[in-house]
Design an enzyme around this catalytic site. Structure first.
Site, PDB file in Angstrom:
ATOM      1  N   ASP A 135      68.980  24.278  35.280  1.00 14.84           N
ATOM      2  CA  ASP A 135      69.016  24.747  36.577  1.00 14.84           C
ATOM      3  C   ASP A 135      69.084  26.307  36.853  1.00 14.84           C
ATOM      4  O   ASP A 135      69.381  26.569  37.856  1.00 14.84           O
ATOM      5  CB  ASP A 135      70.311  23.982  37.172  1.00 14.84           C
ATOM      6  CG  ASP A 135      69.997  23.799  38.885  1.00 14.84           C
ATOM      7  OD1 ASP A 135      68.927  23.743  39.319  1.00 14.84           O
ATOM      8  OD2 ASP A 135      71.059  23.848  39.718  1.00 14.84           O
ATOM      9  N   SER A 190      64.259   4.536  56.062  1.00 15.87           N
ATOM     10  CA  SER A 190      65.470   4.163  55.301  1.00 15.87           C
ATOM     11  C   SER A 190      65.452   2.801  54.500  1.00 15.87           C
ATOM     12  O   SER A 190      66.246   2.482  53.650  1.00 15.87           O
ATOM     13  CB  SER A 190      66.382   3.765  56.614  1.00 15.87           C
ATOM     14  OG  SER A 190      65.944   2.906  57.432  1.00 15.87           O
TER      15      SER A 190
END
Length: 511
Positions: A135, A190
């Protein structure tokens, strides 16, 4: 709000100071909700009640007024004076701001190198897209073409790196070259995000402390379960207290076919998304570089919200028109042509036929009514329509004419997707596009053939989404249909899979 007559002891805690007061003996849950200011009734409309009972509807407003007076008289902290907004409470405001930012941007909240991949599981992190292996370096992320064959470090996060001491060849080259690695992404709503409210939060016969064990994880994932979804499920379930069923996904099958695809998944699905909202930050959150990343299989699956809305009085006026649908999907495809690497594939998935919801659930008891063995899904749908908080008054409706007209519009919108795919199959520079009928009908057919009943594939709490069993079956159908439509779309089986497993084990955890 399911009981008819209860004694209400209202307990409010603020900074460890408790206030307790009692409403009238005949205060129904509906009256209690109105008295607390949580529920309201717009001028000119009848009050909404969860279980209509004439004896309790008499003088509803007057009884609510008396209950409200009791609340105000005992409300030492002023919490209920003007209604409740949880995001105004001390300590909650900052959390709400963080969640709003995630909901608006759809990228990981914790991402040090800003490459749209994270080492944190929730907040749009590795539950949604492959876990970052560095990261601090934006050039190292899932799906990247390996740098220098990953001879010294893992640049694409699939856990395969280093050099074979016998052949002196980098493992990435030796085990992955020529196997056509690729990733999978879903642009959806969703259903694709796998929205799931735990049943034991709402069923008084099941509720327990264990049901809320993973509350922070659930909230930080927007009450979605992408790590168990049909597109990007990861193959395990660490939350059996609140969700049960098999896990299968397109990603799992893609990884099983070629372990070089490890961690190359992106779930770009958003609750409430529809075709017209894709260019409001949703499609832009797809992380892919045309020059330095591998191809992708993208599933465009906006299967309901273009016909679903909460506008009870004029739902059809708020549905997407066929002309709008066509323009919206073309705009998304044009954008994807600027992001996807060459040799990618896009599948446009048709809308669902949501009549299955009412047809299979209407007579059954909703979880919040099981304690009293009443409050059916039909009543649940009508109650939400009255409150004007329904996610889909077109299908979650006791009026069959409305349900049929909603399905007719869904068919018209699916026809636009099918026509766009047929006329533009090879038009784009970086991908081919194909149409796929919504898989839910086939999933239901397969389930019923095994002796199951349709309602067993649906979410019990919201009565709207497919549950874990439905998600797993959907993954199977999507995979099988995609391979028939486009042979080889998922690439060949990697003959080195067993050796990869022997050398690199699980290739790095997802969380």
């Amino acid at each position: 709000m399911t009981s008819s007559i209860v004694t209400h002891d209202i307990i409010v805690s603020t900074d460890h100071d408790f206030t307790t007061f009692r409403l009238a003996e005949d205060a129904s849950p509906d009256r209690a909700c109105h008295a607390l200011g949580i529920c309201t009734t717009d001028p000119g409309r009848q009050p909404c009640v969860s279980i209509p009972e004439p004896s309790l509807l008499a003088d509803f407003e007057e009884r609510v007024k008396r209950g409200r007076e009791i609340v105000i008289r005992h409300d030492r902290h002023g919490i209920f004076q003007a209604g409740i907004n949880i995001c105004d409470l001390p300590g909650i405001k900052e959390i709400c701001k963080l969640i709003d930012n995630i909901f608006d941007n759809h990228v990981p909240a914790l991402d040090e190198d800003h490459d749209s991949f994270s080492t944190y599981p929730t907040l749009r992190g590795s539950a949604w897209r492959g876990k970052d292996c560095d990261d601090s370096n934006p050039q190292r992320h899932p799906g990247a073409v390996p740098v220098d064959d990953d001879a010294s470090s893992d640049s694409n996060c699939n856990g395969i790196y280093g050099t074979d001491p016998k052949t002196k060849v980098a493992y990435e080259k030796e085990l992955c070259a020529g196997t056509e690695p690729r990733g999978v992404a879903v642009l959806g709503d969703s259903i694709s995000a796998h929205f799931h409210l735990p049943e034991n939060w709402f069923d008084a016969t099941q509720i327990s402390a264990a049901a809320f064990k993973h509350l922070d994880f659930i909230v930080e994932n927007e009450i979605d379960w992408p790590e168990m979804s049909s597109a990007t499920g990861l193959g395990f379930n660490n939350w059996t207290e609140v969700i049960q069923g098999p896990v299968d996904s397109v990603y799992m099958r893609l990884r099983e076919r070629n372990r070089c695809n490890h961690k190359d998944y992106q779930n770009i699905a958003v609750n409430g998304a529809r075709s017209g909202s894709m260019d409001s930050g949703i499609m832009e959150s797809l992380a892919r570089n045309q020059e330095t990343d591998r191809p992708m299989v993208v599933i465009y699956a906006l299967v309901g919200n273009d016909v679903c809305n909460g506008h009870v009085d004029d739902t059809f006026a708020h549905m997407t028109t066929p002309q709008q649908m066509r323009a919206n999907v073309l705009r998304t495809l044009e954008y994807l042509d600027t992001r996807l690497p060459k040799n990618s594939t896009v599948f446009l998935v048709g809308l669902a036929d949501g009549r299955v919801l009412y047809d299979s659930l209407s007579h059954r008891i909703h979880p919040i009514g099981r304690f009293w063995n009443r409050f059916t899904y039909s009543q649940f749908y009508d109650y939400f329509n009255c409150l004007q908080v329904t996610p889909c008054c077109g299908w979650m409706n006791s009026n069959s004419t409305v349900r049929n007209m909603t399905t007719q519009r869904a068919i018209e919108l699916s026809a636009q997707l099918q026509d766009v795919a047929a006329k533009n199959q090879t038009y784009y520079n970086h991908f081919n596009v194909h149409y796929m009928a919504n898989p839910i009908n086939k999933a239901i057919e397969v389930w019923n053939a095994k002796g199951g009943q349709t309602w067993q594939l649906l979410e019990p709490v919201d009565g709207f989404h497919s549950n874990q069993y439905g998600q797993a079956l959907t993954a199977q159908i999507i995979w099988e249909v995609a391979e028939k439509l486009v042979p080889g779309v998922f690439g060949p089986t990697n003959p080195n899979n067993q050796r990869i497993a022997q050398l690199f084990g699980d290739q790095g955890a997802y969380f």
